[in-house]
Design a protein around this motif. Structure first.
Motif, PDB file in Angstrom:
ATOM      1  N   VAL A 163     -63.782  56.655  23.931  1.00 28.34           N
ATOM      2  CA  VAL A 163     -64.786  56.174  24.874  1.00 28.34           C
ATOM      3  C   VAL A 163     -64.971  54.688  24.569  1.00 28.34           C
ATOM      4  O   VAL A 163     -65.570  54.333  23.559  1.00 28.34           O
ATOM      5  CB  VAL A 163     -66.133  56.912  24.733  1.00 28.34           C
ATOM      6  N   ILE A 164     -64.403  53.836  25.412  1.00 25.39           N
ATOM      7  CA  ILE A 164     -64.461  52.394  25.197  1.00 25.39           C
ATOM      8  C   ILE A 164     -65.723  51.855  25.869  1.00 25.39           C
ATOM      9  O   ILE A 164     -65.872  51.962  27.087  1.00 25.39           O
ATOM     10  CB  ILE A 164     -63.199  51.708  25.772  1.00 25.39           C
ATOM     11  N   VAL A 165     -66.628  51.304  25.077  1.00 21.63           N
ATOM     12  CA  VAL A 165     -67.888  50.768  25.602  1.00 21.63           C
ATOM     13  C   VAL A 165     -67.774  49.246  25.610  1.00 21.63           C
ATOM     14  O   VAL A 165     -67.797  48.600  24.560  1.00 21.63           O
ATOM     15  CB  VAL A 165     -69.088  51.223  24.751  1.00 21.63           C
ATOM     16  N   VAL A 166     -67.644  48.671  26.797  1.00 18.23           N
ATOM     17  CA  VAL A 166     -67.442  47.233  26.938  1.00 18.23           C
ATOM     18  C   VAL A 166     -68.794  46.526  26.838  1.00 18.23           C
ATOM     19  O   VAL A 166     -69.719  46.847  27.585  1.00 18.23           O
ATOM     20  CB  VAL A 166     -66.759  46.906  28.282  1.00 18.23           C
ATOM     21  N   PRO A 167     -68.943  45.552  25.933  1.00 14.93           N
ATOM     22  CA  PRO A 167     -70.236  44.865  25.788  1.00 14.93           C
ATOM     23  C   PRO A 167     -70.665  44.172  27.077  1.00 14.93           C
ATOM     24  O   PRO A 167     -69.844  43.605  27.798  1.00 14.93           O
ATOM     25  CB  PRO A 167     -69.960  43.829  24.688  1.00 14.93           C
ATOM     26  N   GLY A 168     -71.941  44.237  27.360  1.00 16.21           N
ATOM     27  CA  GLY A 168     -72.515  43.581  28.531  1.00 16.21           C
ATOM     28  C   GLY A 168     -74.005  43.458  28.354  1.00 16.21           C
ATOM     29  O   GLY A 168     -74.537  43.685  27.258  1.00 16.21           O
ATOM     30  N   ARG A 169     -74.706  43.124  29.411  1.00 15.31           N
ATOM     31  CA  ARG A 169     -76.154  43.049  29.370  1.00 15.31           C
ATOM     32  C   ARG A 169     -76.699  44.265  30.102  1.00 15.31           C
ATOM     33  O   ARG A 169     -76.682  44.332  31.323  1.00 15.31           O
ATOM     34  CB  ARG A 169     -76.636  41.745  30.027  1.00 15.31           C
ATOM     35  N   TRP A 170     -77.145  45.273  29.337  1.00 13.66           N
ATOM     36  CA  TRP A 170     -77.591  46.533  29.893  1.00 13.66           C
ATOM     37  C   TRP A 170     -79.115  46.632  29.831  1.00 13.66           C
ATOM     38  O   TRP A 170     -79.736  46.171  28.863  1.00 13.66           O
ATOM     39  CB  TRP A 170     -77.001  47.709  29.113  1.00 13.66           C
ATOM     40  N   THR A 171     -79.707  47.253  30.842  1.00 11.01           N
ATOM     41  CA  THR A 171     -81.138  47.529  30.816  1.00 11.01           C
ATOM     42  C   THR A 171     -81.405  48.720  29.894  1.00 11.01           C
ATOM     43  O   THR A 171     -80.479  49.446  29.488  1.00 11.01           O
ATOM     44  CB  THR A 171     -81.654  47.860  32.222  1.00 11.01           C
ATOM     45  N   ALA A 172     -82.665  48.953  29.601  1.00  4.24           N
ATOM     46  CA  ALA A 172     -83.042  50.106  28.788  1.00  4.24           C
ATOM     47  C   ALA A 172     -82.603  51.407  29.473  1.00  4.24           C
ATOM     48  O   ALA A 172     -82.135  52.353  28.819  1.00  4.24           O
ATOM     49  CB  ALA A 172     -84.543  50.110  28.536  1.00  4.24           C
ATOM     50  N   ALA A 173     -82.735  51.450  30.812  1.00  2.36           N
ATOM     51  CA  ALA A 173     -82.307  52.641  31.555  1.00  2.36           C
ATOM     52  C   ALA A 173     -80.796  52.819  31.486  1.00  2.36           C
ATOM     53  O   ALA A 173     -80.293  53.948  31.417  1.00  2.36           O
ATOM     54  CB  ALA A 173     -82.768  52.541  33.003  1.00  2.36           C
ATOM     55  N   ASP A 174     -80.038  51.704  31.513  1.00  2.00           N
ATOM     56  CA  ASP A 174     -78.583  51.781  31.386  1.00  2.00           C
ATOM     57  C   ASP A 174     -78.191  52.369  30.034  1.00  2.00           C
ATOM     58  O   ASP A 174     -77.303  53.236  29.944  1.00  2.00           O
ATOM     59  CB  ASP A 174     -77.947  50.392  31.516  1.00  2.00           C
ATOM     60  N   LEU A 175     -78.840  51.880  28.985  1.00  2.00           N
ATOM     61  CA  LEU A 175     -78.525  52.352  27.639  1.00  2.00           C
ATOM     62  C   LEU A 175     -78.769  53.850  27.525  1.00  2.00           C
ATOM     63  O   LEU A 175     -77.940  54.599  26.984  1.00  2.00           O
ATOM     64  CB  LEU A 175     -79.366  51.599  26.610  1.00  2.00           C
ATOM     65  N   ARG A 176     -79.875  54.310  28.073  1.00  5.21           N
ATOM     66  CA  ARG A 176     -80.201  55.735  27.992  1.00  5.21           C
ATOM     67  C   ARG A 176     -79.227  56.571  28.819  1.00  5.21           C
ATOM     68  O   ARG A 176     -78.692  57.590  28.344  1.00  5.21           O
ATOM     69  CB  ARG A 176     -81.641  55.962  28.472  1.00  5.21           C
ATOM     70  N   PHE A 177     -78.959  56.141  30.053  1.00  2.00           N
ATOM     71  CA  PHE A 177     -78.082  56.905  30.934  1.00  2.00           C
ATOM     72  C   PHE A 177     -76.674  57.008  30.347  1.00  2.00           C
ATOM     73  O   PHE A 177     -76.080  58.095  30.318  1.00  2.00           O
ATOM     74  CB  PHE A 177     -78.041  56.252  32.311  1.00  2.00           C
ATOM     75  N   ALA A 213     -75.739  56.605  27.238  1.00  4.85           N
ATOM     76  CA  ALA A 213     -75.740  57.393  26.008  1.00  4.85           C
ATOM     77  C   ALA A 213     -75.685  58.887  26.332  1.00  4.85           C
ATOM     78  O   ALA A 213     -74.966  59.654  25.674  1.00  4.85           O
ATOM     79  CB  ALA A 213     -76.985  57.070  25.183  1.00  4.85           C
ATOM     80  N   GLU A 214     -76.429  59.310  27.357  1.00  2.00           N
ATOM     81  CA  GLU A 214     -76.369  60.706  27.788  1.00  2.00           C
ATOM     82  C   GLU A 214     -74.988  61.037  28.350  1.00  2.00           C
ATOM     83  O   GLU A 214     -74.502  62.171  28.202  1.00  2.00           O
ATOM     84  CB  GLU A 214     -77.461  60.978  28.820  1.00  2.00           C
ATOM     85  N   HIS A 215     -74.366  60.053  28.997  1.00  2.00           N
ATOM     86  CA  HIS A 215     -73.012  60.215  29.514  1.00  2.00           C
ATOM     87  C   HIS A 215     -72.046  60.517  28.361  1.00  2.00           C
ATOM     88  O   HIS A 215     -71.246  61.462  28.420  1.00  2.00           O
ATOM     89  CB  HIS A 215     -72.615  58.930  30.236  1.00  2.00           C
ATOM     90  N   LEU A 272     -78.878  53.991  18.927  1.00  2.00           N
ATOM     91  CA  LEU A 272     -80.148  54.707  18.860  1.00  2.00           C
ATOM     92  C   LEU A 272     -80.285  55.669  20.028  1.00  2.00           C
ATOM     93  O   LEU A 272     -80.680  56.838  19.851  1.00  2.00           O
ATOM     94  CB  LEU A 272     -81.307  53.714  18.848  1.00  2.00           C
ATOM     95  N   GLU A 273     -79.955  55.221  21.223  1.00  2.00           N
ATOM     96  CA  GLU A 273     -80.035  56.096  22.395  1.00  2.00           C
ATOM     97  C   GLU A 273     -79.033  57.251  22.287  1.00  2.00           C
ATOM     98  O   GLU A 273     -79.314  58.372  22.736  1.00  2.00           O
ATOM     99  CB  GLU A 273     -79.796  55.293  23.671  1.00  2.00           C
ATOM    100  N   LEU A 274     -77.877  56.984  21.710  1.00  2.00           N
ATOM    101  CA  LEU A 274     -76.878  58.031  21.544  1.00  2.00           C
ATOM    102  C   LEU A 274     -77.396  59.123  20.608  1.00  2.00           C
ATOM    103  O   LEU A 274     -77.247  60.323  20.886  1.00  2.00           O
ATOM    104  CB  LEU A 274     -75.586  57.418  21.004  1.00  2.00           C
ATOM    105  N   ARG A 275     -78.035  58.729  19.541  1.00  2.00           N
ATOM    106  CA  ARG A 275     -78.610  59.716  18.621  1.00  2.00           C
ATOM    107  C   ARG A 275     -79.736  60.504  19.300  1.00  2.00           C
ATOM    108  O   ARG A 275     -79.871  61.710  19.093  1.00  2.00           O
ATOM    109  CB  ARG A 275     -79.109  59.016  17.364  1.00  2.00           C
TER     110      ARG A 275
END
Length: 562
Positions: free
Chosen positions: A284-298, A300-302, A335-338
């Motif tokens: 799962v390649i996570v490309v760095p960017g500027r994510w909102t708090a909702a993006d991080l949570r969504f 991470a659940e993905h 943190l969101e992933l955990r």
């Protein structure tokens, strides 16, 4: 994925051997009748199978959930609707469409849009192809990339495979069924019949013995005509069948260990061709960017879904997250992933030997963080997790340097060179970053040597889309096939396939109204954190079965409660 290895033929009874021989004799006779059946005849037969699957759908989903220790109303029981009856119905509908086109003297690609990908590859846009896909799977698309040099014209002429030339018999095929996802054996039998022109003997994995009556009901039209048979048994039965003189081809979904045991060596070398889907370690390649708090949570659940679906017992599972150590949001994402691992509903770790693998992980990664009463883990650091498919709910995180194009290039190279297997790769990238990267991002995706590449989606979406293809990246051999040989699904019956590419929305509705790929879907029902996933997944399957709009509207309303 099966973990049993073939045993010696003398371990099963003479009576069982007689029954197997009788089934193969009937199939050999049926192979001639299958060869003589026109595309129109095959289409009509599939319509009868569709009716049989519809009638068995409730039992299919219920028995499958129970076999995995899930009560019918468990929040994750919806997985068995999507990975069972839903997958079977959409595949049948797609194959029926292909056979109908052939019966009318048309290419299955008539009216299907094509394009190009990096390297001059021809791209076939394989979904959505109908209104139902556009509604239920809004924002998600699939493409099949053909091998370099194949033109769109050549693809249209070749589409249809064995169903385009039904007078060419493929003989009798043996399908050694997967033990983890209940639609896999069903879909593999269809591919033997329609793509390869072979009648099929399905040997069900022992983990799915309870579903044998369901498979017999679903395949009743084929069984009655002598075009298919279903048998059960352990490795001894599999060993007997792989060496049987009436078998012309073997297909297995299983482990690399089982594959090599079947192939054998020396005087015991398998004498017939074999295809296989053998899993691997998916990145799962996570490309760095500027994510909102909702993006991080969504997202991470993905990622949690990629690992925890089916309790991690998936060859399709994401196993290693490649993260940039230079991403300033890296700690926030971890943190969101955990948190996602912690709030996903508990479920049994049910697959044979999975508990022992979890204990092994405790020894190899003593600093791993455990969740759900010690039944799932996140381990940080490279090593064994990059080369061993755990087939259990264990997720690895590996650090790489860089941001932007430098990170993407490093991640692609790492996935290609360090991770075992070539089955599927997942890439998460926000729309602004993807736009900024431009064509080098597309070229990097083309360098990923995987049979399915999913961008802002999980490769399971490609598995579930019948007009996409599923299998290892081309190049596997009987001596070196970490993820297998050949492809399945492929309901448009395309030839000379290289890979499938899945694209999805980075953000769900209503946040998808901003920049990026639009979707009307809120949290997808296959997310392991979806509160309404069971009801919505069942509703999607029932709509595919009967097409009733009223219940679908109720289902869509429930989806917004996720």
């Amino acid at each position: 994925m099966t973990t049993t290895s073939p045993a010696t033929p003398h371990e099963h009874s003479p009576e069982a051997r007689i029954d197997l021989d009788s089934a193969l004799t009937r199939l050999r006779a049926g192979s001639s009748e299958w060869t003589a059946l026109t595309a129109a005849g095959r289409r009509d037969l599939l319509r009868r199978i569709r009716s049989a699957v519809a009638g068995a759908a409730d039992d299919w989903a219920r028995i499958a959930a129970a076999s995995k220790g899930l009560e019918p109303r468990h929040p994750l029981a919806g997985e068995e609707w999507l990975a069972g009856p839903y997958a079977a119905i959409v595949a049948l509908d797609a194959y029926i469409g292909t056979l109908d086109a052939l019966a009318r003297g048309r290419s299955p690609l008539a009216g299907v849009r094509t394009g190009t990908a990096p390297g001059g590859r021809t791209v076939v846009h394989t979904s959505p192809l109908n209104v139902a896909d556009r509604i239920l799977l809004s924002g998600y698309t699939t493409e099949v990339w053909l091998q370099p040099g194949v033109t769109a014209h050549e693809a249209r002429d070749a589409a249809g495979l064995a169903s385009r030339h039904p007078l060419r018999s493929g003989g009798v095929g043996l399908v050694l069924g997967a033990g983890n996802v209940t639609s896999i054996p069903f879909l593999d039998v269809l591919y033997e019949l329609l793509a390869e022109g072979r009648v099929a003997l399905l040997k069900v994995n022992p983990t799915q013995d309870a579903l044998v009556p369901v498979f017999e009901r679903a395949f009743a039209p084929l069984i009655e005509a002598g075009f298919a048979a279903v048998v059960s048994g352990g490795g001894d039965v599999g060993a007997y069948l792989t060496r049987h003189p009436e078998i012309d081809h073997v297909h297995i979904t299983g482990s690399e260990t089982t594959f090599h045991a079947i192939v054998g060596s020396g005087d015991d070398r398998l004498r017939v061709p074999i295809t296989a889907e053998l899993g691997g370690v998916s990145p799962v390649i996570v490309v760095p960017g500027r994510w909102t708090a909702a993006d991080l949570r969504f997202q991470a659940e993905h990622v949690a879904t990629m690992r925890l679906h089916n309790s991690g017992h998936n060859c399709i599972a994401g196993q290693v997250v490649l993260l940039s150590r230079d991403w300033d949001q890296r700690e926030d994402f971890e943190l969101e992933l955990r948190r996602a691992f912690a709030r996903t509903p508990k479920r049994p770790v049910w697959y044979p030997n999975a508990a022992a693998r979890l204990e092994h992980v405790r020894e190899v990664y003593p600093d791993a963080e455990w969740f759900a009463d010690g039944t799932r883990a996140i381990a940080v650091g490279d090593g064994e997790i990059e080369t061993t498919e755990y087939f259990a709910p264990v997720l690895g995180i590996v650090d790489l340097p860089g941001t932007g194009a430098a990170f993407v290039d490093a991640a692609v190279a790492h996935a290609n060179e360090r991770l075992t297997g070539t089955l599927g790769a997942n890439v998460l990238v926000d729309p602004v970053t993807q736009h900024r990267l431009g064509s080098p991002f597309d070229e990097a995706m083309a360098r990923l040597r995987y049979g399915t590449v999913a961008i802002n989606a999980w490769t399971a979406f490609g598995f579930l889309t019948p007009t996409a293809t599923w299998g290892a990246f081309p190049g596997g051999t009987v001596d070196d096939a970490p993820s297998g040989i050949g492809i399945v699904h492929n309901a448009l019956l395309l030839d000379e396939v290289e890979r499938s590419v899945v694209r999805g929305p980075f953000r769900p509705f209503p946040r998808s109204l901003g920049r990026g790929r639009f979707s009307v879907l809120p949290k997808p029902p296959w997310f392991v954190t979806s509160r309404t996933g069971r009801a919505v997944s069942e509703g999607f399957a029932r709509f595919r079965i009967d097409g009733r709009i009223g219940p679908l509207l109720v289902t869509l309303a429930r989806a917004f409660g996720a």
